[in-house]
Every structure is written in structure tokens, then in C-alpha cells.
Scaffold this active site. Sequence first.
Site, PDB file in Angstrom:
ATOM      1  CG  ASP A 116      -3.620  -3.840  -2.191  1.00 42.12           C
ATOM      2  OD1 ASP A 116      -4.689  -3.793  -2.699  1.00 42.12           O
ATOM      3  OD2 ASP A 116      -3.677  -4.400  -1.040  1.00 42.12           O
TER       4      ASP A 116
ATOM      5  NE  ARG B  47     -11.282  -2.432  -3.416  1.00 41.60           N
ATOM      6  CZ  ARG B  47     -10.604  -3.480  -3.017  1.00 41.60           C
ATOM      7  NH1 ARG B  47      -9.406  -3.289  -2.317  1.00 41.60           N
ATOM      8  NH2 ARG B  47     -10.929  -4.851  -3.343  1.00 41.60           N
TER       9      ARG B  47
ATOM     10  CG  ASP C 136      -6.185   0.035   1.409  1.00 38.23           C
ATOM     11  OD1 ASP C 136      -6.756   0.915   0.611  1.00 38.23           O
ATOM     12  OD2 ASP C 136      -6.079  -1.060   0.964  1.00 38.23           O
TER      13      ASP C 136
ATOM     14  CG  ASP D 138      -1.845  -1.132   1.285  1.00 43.45           C
ATOM     15  OD1 ASP D 138      -2.254  -1.496   0.038  1.00 43.45           O
ATOM     16  OD2 ASP D 138      -2.333  -1.456   2.359  1.00 43.45           O
TER      17      ASP D 138
END
Length: 317
Positions: free
Chosen positions: A156, A213, A160, A133
Site C-alpha cells: 500500500d 499520490r 501515508d 504501509d
Amino acid sequence: MSTIVSLTARRVLGLVAALALAALSVTAFDPAPAFAQTGLTGWATQNGGTTGGAGGPTTTVSTASAFTSAVASSSAKIVRVSGTIALSGMVNVGSNTTIIGNSGATFTGGGLNFDSDRNVIVFNMRFNNWSDDAINVQDSSTNLWFDNNTFGTGYDGALDIKRGSDFITVSWNRFNGTDKTMLLGHSDSNGGQDIGHLRVTYHHNWFNGTNQRTPRVRFGETVHVYNNYYSNIGSYCVATTENAGVLFEGNYLENADDAVHIGEGSSDPGRIVSRNNYLVNTSTPASSGSVGGVPYGYSLTTPSQVKSVVTASAGAA
């Protein structure tokens, strides 16, 4: 109430705010960046507020080893990043930290990890080609503010937030072509830790050709998504799942036809109130159920002006 602030005024106010938050002198501050944000708004103002490393010493770093060492402790500190730094994996950042980039400052290869941390600001950084990430927030980290950063693409998620983390603001960032952009809540089976937490505000971000997302939400309420600019979206903008409550208001959506998913994949549906969004070649975002309010004050940019305001000011300098 709507607010329209000139770009020049926002830059001046943003510079003053950044200086105050970082407790820097004018002579120590790189004058090149033109900062857009005009002060902290949203969930990160709650729970005692978010000041980062204000009052601590300032260190300027230009290598991965120096950066990793500089951000490790939990004492108040301001870490300025100069140039491009190739990180190896995820770097753990301690509490009470401000990370602020000089003009063009970039992380490549790896990312930042916040694990049970509190009171951190990440400001004016670029992230590219991360191996996991770009930013991972987990394990009840609270009071974080991610402002005026630019994200390219990587393996990724770009940013997050999960595992009971709370009281976070994500503002004035630019996401260029990211796929799994921002997960909020990582698993349908983690409600025991996440319910009552994952309170995040996303405002004045530019989702530029992203796929999905932005964000994908589980459990959190109220997740406040306002005054963002969505342009040329591949799959969807916001997904609300696992009984999450999302307030989606005052956004500008252009070529983003599949704006809202109620439920996603195998996740059960959540709730969302979609209101006062400005639509260009985009169908009306869905609403479902009721959602609680937010405890902080905020002013909406007029939705039709969000595109011009955000494209002029979002992202790192």
C-alpha cells in the site's frame, strides 16, 4: 531567493545537523553515509519544533525484536539500525525517538506506525516489500521529520499521513516506482478531524517512476510541495481535493504530463497555486483558487537545477 550549495558542503552540513539532532559523538557515528539534508525546514519546525530523541541514550539494533523493544517507549532515545531487518506487520514507534540507519540499513516485510505520537525523526533508512504501509502516521501525531530515506515498492502507501496529524516535513527522500505513494488525508468523510490539520511540507524528494499520490491531499492547508524532482510519472503528481490548499512551487517535472489533478476519484476539488515550476515534456500544472502562505522561512533551489541537486543527494546512503 535561490540557494545553490555544493554537494560536498551539503554533506558536511548535513552530517553536522544529524550529529546535533541525534546527540551522537563523532566516534559513535558511522562515517559511511553521505547526508544531503542541511537542517530541518518546513512545518516540522513549528509547534515547538522537532528534535527526535536528542539527549537520550543510543541503542544499535540488528533484529526485529530488538528494534521493536527499542522504539516502544516515549522517553528520549536514539535507535540506530544496522543491516536488514525483516519486520512482521506494523511496528509501533513511541514519541521522542530518532531512528537512524547505518549505511545500507533496510526494513523489509513490514513498516512503522505512528499513532498519537510526537517528536520523531526517521533518517537514512531503506524500505522494501512492506505488507501494509512502509510508514503510517495517524491519530493526531505531530512534529515528525522523514529525511533521506529510500522507498522501493510494497502493498500500500509508502508514507501515508492521516487522521488529524500535523506539523510534518518529508524531505530528501527517494521513491522508486511506488504506486500509492503518499496519501495525505484518508477519507472524504473525515473533515471533522482533519480540517485545520494535515500541515505537511514535501521538499527535495525524488519521485522516480512513481504512479500517483505525490501527494494526494484532502483538507490540509497549507500543504507545501516545493523543489521536488518528478521523473517519468505514470498517472499524476499532485491531487488536491476536499478544499485542501496546496502550494506547488519550484519543482522540476520531466515526463510528467498529467501533473495536477483538481479533484480525484469521487473526492470534491481542492485549491492549488502552481508557480515557478521547471517543465520538460510536461504541460503547465493547473492552478485553481487561492492558498494561504506558510509561517516558516525557506530558500528555493533554482528550479532548473532541482534535478541535478536532488538526484545527487536524495535517498538513503
